[in-house]
Design an enzyme around this catalytic site. Structure first.
Site, PDB file in Angstrom:
ATOM      1  CG  HIS A   1      -2.049   0.951   1.132  1.00 24.97           C
ATOM      2  ND1 HIS A   1      -3.095   0.864   0.240  1.00 24.97           N
ATOM      3  CD2 HIS A   1      -2.265   2.085   1.836  1.00 24.97           C
ATOM      4  CE1 HIS A   1      -3.900   1.914   0.397  1.00 24.97           C
ATOM      5  NE2 HIS A   1      -3.412   2.668   1.368  1.00 24.97           N
TER       6      HIS A   1
ATOM      7  CG  HIS B   1      -2.531   3.404   6.657  1.00 24.58           C
ATOM      8  ND1 HIS B   1      -2.271   4.752   6.577  1.00 24.58           N
ATOM      9  CD2 HIS B   1      -3.240   3.091   5.540  1.00 24.58           C
ATOM     10  CE1 HIS B   1      -2.823   5.228   5.461  1.00 24.58           C
ATOM     11  NE2 HIS B   1      -3.407   4.240   4.821  1.00 24.58           N
TER      12      HIS B   1
HETATM   13 FE1  DHE Z   1      -5.159   7.137   0.793  1.00 22.96          FE
HETATM   14  C1  DHE Z   1      -1.810   7.919   0.421  1.00 22.96           C
HETATM   15  C2  DHE Z   1      -4.788   4.549  -1.372  1.00 22.96           C
HETATM   16  C3  DHE Z   1      -8.338   6.133   1.498  1.00 22.96           C
HETATM   17  C4  DHE Z   1      -5.689  10.046   2.475  1.00 22.96           C
HETATM   18  N1  DHE Z   1      -3.573   6.355  -0.234  1.00 22.96           N
HETATM   19  C5  DHE Z   1      -2.275   6.825  -0.253  1.00 22.96           C
HETATM   20  C6  DHE Z   1      -1.494   5.987  -1.122  1.00 22.96           C
HETATM   21  C7  DHE Z   1      -2.341   5.039  -1.637  1.00 22.96           C
HETATM   22  C8  DHE Z   1      -3.652   5.282  -1.084  1.00 22.96           C
HETATM   23  C9  DHE Z   1      -1.986   3.942  -2.618  1.00 22.96           C
HETATM   24  C10 DHE Z   1      -0.011   6.147  -1.410  1.00 22.96           C
HETATM   25  C11 DHE Z   1       0.189   7.067  -2.574  1.00 22.96           C
HETATM   26  C12 DHE Z   1       1.652   7.275  -2.884  1.00 22.96           C
HETATM   27  O1  DHE Z   1       2.442   7.429  -1.931  1.00 22.96           O
HETATM   28  O2  DHE Z   1       2.024   7.270  -4.070  1.00 22.96           O
HETATM   29  N2  DHE Z   1      -6.341   5.571   0.222  1.00 22.96           N
HETATM   30  C13 DHE Z   1      -6.001   4.631  -0.695  1.00 22.96           C
HETATM   31  C14 DHE Z   1      -7.091   3.702  -0.881  1.00 22.96           C
HETATM   32  O3  DHE Z   1      -7.149   2.759  -1.714  1.00 22.96           O
HETATM   33  C15 DHE Z   1      -8.093   3.996   0.140  1.00 22.96           C
HETATM   34  C16 DHE Z   1      -7.979   2.927   1.213  1.00 22.96           C
HETATM   35  C17 DHE Z   1      -9.560   3.988  -0.324  1.00 22.96           C
HETATM   36  C18 DHE Z   1      -9.917   4.817  -1.526  1.00 22.96           C
HETATM   37  O4  DHE Z   1     -11.017   4.601  -2.084  1.00 22.96           O
HETATM   38  O5  DHE Z   1      -9.146   5.669  -1.938  1.00 22.96           O
HETATM   39  C19 DHE Z   1      -7.598   5.344   0.660  1.00 22.96           C
HETATM   40  N3  DHE Z   1      -6.738   7.948   1.843  1.00 22.96           N
HETATM   41  C20 DHE Z   1      -7.940   7.371   1.998  1.00 22.96           C
HETATM   42  C21 DHE Z   1      -8.832   8.215   2.758  1.00 22.96           C
HETATM   43  O6  DHE Z   1     -10.034   7.972   3.064  1.00 22.96           O
HETATM   44  C22 DHE Z   1      -8.049   9.413   3.180  1.00 22.96           C
HETATM   45  C23 DHE Z   1      -7.856   9.358   4.693  1.00 22.96           C
HETATM   46  C24 DHE Z   1      -8.712  10.755   2.858  1.00 22.96           C
HETATM   47  C25 DHE Z   1      -8.787  11.123   1.406  1.00 22.96           C
HETATM   48  O7  DHE Z   1      -8.334  12.200   1.051  1.00 22.96           O
HETATM   49  O8  DHE Z   1      -9.308  10.320   0.629  1.00 22.96           O
HETATM   50  C26 DHE Z   1      -6.737   9.160   2.448  1.00 22.96           C
HETATM   51  N4  DHE Z   1      -3.965   8.692   1.353  1.00 22.96           N
HETATM   52  C27 DHE Z   1      -4.393   9.812   2.007  1.00 22.96           C
HETATM   53  C28 DHE Z   1      -3.281  10.724   2.187  1.00 22.96           C
HETATM   54  C29 DHE Z   1      -2.155  10.105   1.616  1.00 22.96           C
HETATM   55  C30 DHE Z   1      -2.621   8.837   1.086  1.00 22.96           C
HETATM   56  C31 DHE Z   1      -3.350  12.076   2.898  1.00 22.96           C
HETATM   57  C32 DHE Z   1      -0.734  10.649   1.555  1.00 22.96           C
HETATM   58  C33 DHE Z   1      -0.110  10.631   2.908  1.00 22.96           C
HETATM   59  C34 DHE Z   1       1.309  11.101   2.935  1.00 22.96           C
HETATM   60  O9  DHE Z   1       1.684  11.711   3.954  1.00 22.96           O
HETATM   61  O10 DHE Z   1       2.040  10.850   1.962  1.00 22.96           O
END
Ligand code: DHE
Length: 572
Positions: free
Chosen positions: A352, A395
């Site tokens: 992930h 995570h």
């Molecule tokens: Fe994320 C990073 C996937 C739900 C906020 N999220 C990531 C990454 C992935 C991912 C693959 C890494 C990207 C990278 O580094 O190239 N996220 C997913 C999902 O598949 C999931 C579980 C469900 C979906 O349907 O997307 C999901 N994510 C969420 C949220 O519900 C969050 C809390 C709020 C939102 O904005 O959707 C959320 N994800 C984030 C954030 C990052 C992130 C803020 C980057 C964090 C960081 O500090 O780099």
């Protein structure tokens, strides 16, 4: 700030609450299970009828497809071949039969299937149509290749019409790009004045922002796989190029190795399962590579392995691409993309998110459904090892790097499924006994944590818990003093960030700390429903006191925040 005992009680309550079946609905917790909303909008044909197929009208089929992509595909796979959830192919569903499927969807299972019916999240009619739908062959959503990408690609400001130097007065390195999730926008906020300097329209529910190595271009990726490339040098920073690279996506990155700064961008998609390398000035798509293939250990074919996190190596001209379902980490060498060399590392399934250690040589990434972290040596392009994190569903976001008083340099991840924070030694040279081991497991507020954060100039480790079922916990953050981590049971301070935001309505969750460039303050999103007030709370890192509450009617559902300098330099 509250005492440990209150929080200890809250944590206990939360852990009890977590034993209940997962609640679904339009909540941040539900949003966390991949919801393939964009795919759900596509019109698909009913596959050829088989003898014994239940009767389903085209309207019912299209409604069921949408429901399936939005609510089920994240766990069971777009093609129903299974991912973290079980396979739902017709050989299995037909053997179980209609009644079994209907009851299973209604009541859920202790294995993790939500109780869609009894929780009130799906009506009886929807469950009936879904049970019939599952007895029919799954539809195949369309592919999305080079012709579709080129058709969507737009250069809005030609390279020679762009400024040759910075034309505004912003302190670009201390600018924050803030996802306004449900508004389909990002807000650019000045790190010193806290003013919103610009709101940019983007794709649907932007997932992350990444910055080109020079700090000039900001890239956002929507869940609908639309990339916006924003030129921060313009007097009024605006999108200069855009493209849609698939139907569902989560990751974008740009080349960082010396000599290749700003040269290429890369993005990965959930559907179709592939990544694309693009020109770093224009987003022109140059090379599309499928990730379909064999699972790393069983060597069985997987038809839809999604691309999760992508980072750019500082040691080689390589992108590091996590392929979720096959458990492979791809080191994609971009020095000669006509003769593309890809080193495929066998890691672990369900990769992930992840980030670098403090030297930026090692990439630590969670195989979340397997409770493991894989460590990649980006200098050698090799797997170092795979570590059990001793917690449930790690995570890390990009993780946090700390100088532990006893164990030296460590990298931290929190967990979605429990309150633990694993500290992993990252210094094989000077601390070989600790390297790549969980040297300490801290206990923070409770399960439902998504992100940890620190900064090289900070003495603190921050741990959020936005998906915790307890409202008070999900609106708070735990802070550990790094210098006290050598104590037997390190205590933490609780910051009631949600309370500090002073929001009267809704049940906002506090998510993802992000430091300013200097590392003197940390920003948290106070993420409320889209029709309610949200905020960003800024905390003084040295005193742990409230410094500023940023509120504005435009701040709709703020989630991820990306400080330009920290993001481009991988400082965390
Ligand atoms: Fe994320 C990073 C996937 C739900 C906020 N999220 C990531 C990454 C992935 C991912 C693959 C890494 C990207 C990278 O580094 O190239 N996220 C997913 C999902 O598949 C999931 C579980 C469900 C979906 O349907 O997307 C999901 N994510 C969420 C949220 O519900 C969050 C809390 C709020 C939102 O904005 O959707 C959320 N994800 C984030 C954030 C990052 C992130 C803020 C980057 C964090 C960081 O500090 O780099």
């Amino acid at each position: 700030m509250k005492s440990m005992s209150t929080i200890g009680r809250l944590a206990l309550l939360a852990s009890v609450a977590q034993d209940k079946p997962k609640g679904h609905g339009d909540t941040p917790a539900a949003a966390y299970e991949p919801s393939l909303n964009t795919l759900g909008q596509l019109q698909v044909e009913i596959p050829g009828r088989k003898p014994g197929d239940p009767v389903i009208t085209p309207a019912e089929f299209s409604k069921a497809t949408q429901l399936y992509f939005e609510r089920c595909a994240g766990c069971h796979g777009v093609l129903r071949k299974g991912a973290t959830g079980k396979a739902l192919t017709t050989d299995i569903t037909r053997e179980n039969g209609y009644e079994y499927l209907r009851d299973f969807i209604t009541y859920g299972s202790p294995g993790g299937m939500p109780n869609w019916g009894t929780s009130g999240d799906m009506t009886e009619d929807n469950i009936d149509v879904m049970a019939r739908y599952l007895l029919i062959e799954p539809p195949q959503p369309p592919e999305y290749g080079m012709p579709e990408m080129r058709e969507s690609w737009k250069v809005l400001v030609a390279v020679d019409a762009r400024p040759t130097k910075q034309m505004n007065d912003f302190d670009l390195d201390n600018l924050f790009s803030v996802t306004l999730r449900d508004a389909g926008q990002v807000a650019l906020i000045d790190g010193a004045t806290y003013e919103i300097v610009k709101i940019v329209d983007t794709g649907y529910a932007v997932h992350i922002s990444r910055i080109s190595a020079s700090g000039r271009y900001l890239f956002t990726i929507g869940r609908d796989a639309r990339i916006n490339m924003i030129d921060l040098w313009m007097e009024d920073p605006s999108t200069v190029a855009e493209i849609k690279i698939g139907a569902e996506a989560r990751s974008v990155e740009t080349s960082k190795f010396e000599g290749y700064e700003d040269k290429y961008a890369i993005a990965g998609s959930y559907w179709p399962p592939q990544y694309v390398i693009m020109d770093g000035d224009t987003l022109e798509p140059l090379k599309v590579v499928s990730t379909r293939g064999m699972i790393y250990d069983t060597q069985e074919y997987h038809p839809e392995p999604r691309v999760a996190a992508i980072v750019a190596s500082h040691f080689k001209p390589e992108f590091i691409v996590n392929v979720k379902e096959t458990g492979k980490i791809l080191m994609v060498d971009y020095s000669d993309i006509k003769n593309l060399k890809v080193t495929t590392i066998e890691a672990e399934r369900f990769l992930h998110d992840g980030g670098f250690d403090s030297t930026k040589r090692y990439f630590l990434t969670a195989a979340n459904a397997r409770n493991r972290v894989a460590v990649i040596d980006t200098k050698e392009s090799k797997l170092v090892t795979i570590i059990d994190t001793e917690g449930q569903t790690p995570h890390p976001g990009r993780g946090a790097n700390l100088m532990h008083p006893k164990y030296g340099p460590v990298w931290a991840t929190s967990h979605l499924g429990d309150e633990t924070v694993a500290l992993i030694g990252t210094d094989p040279e000077s601390h070989p006994d600790q390297a790549w081991k969980v040297v300490q497991s801290l206990e923070a507020l409770g399960g439902g944590s998504l992100f940890v954060k620190s900064h090289p100039t900070s003495g603190n480790l921050y741990v959020d818990a936005p998906l915790n079922p307890d409202a008070e916990i999900s609106a708070s953050v735990a802070v550990f003093k790094v210098s006290e981590l050598d104590q037997e049971e390190p205590e933490y301070t609780v910051l009631p960030i949600g309370e500090w935001a002073g929001i009267a309505e809704g049940q906002p969750r506090v998510v993802q700390g992000e430091f300013n460039q200097e590392g003197t303050e940390i920003w948290f999103s106070v993420w409320n429903a889209k029709d309610k007030e949200s905020a960003i709370v800024v905390v003084d890192d040295r005193t742990l006191e409230l410094k500023k509450v940023i509120k504005d009617p435009a701040l709709i559902t703020p989630t991820g925040k990306f400080n330009v300098y920290n993001t481009r330099s991988d400082v965390y």
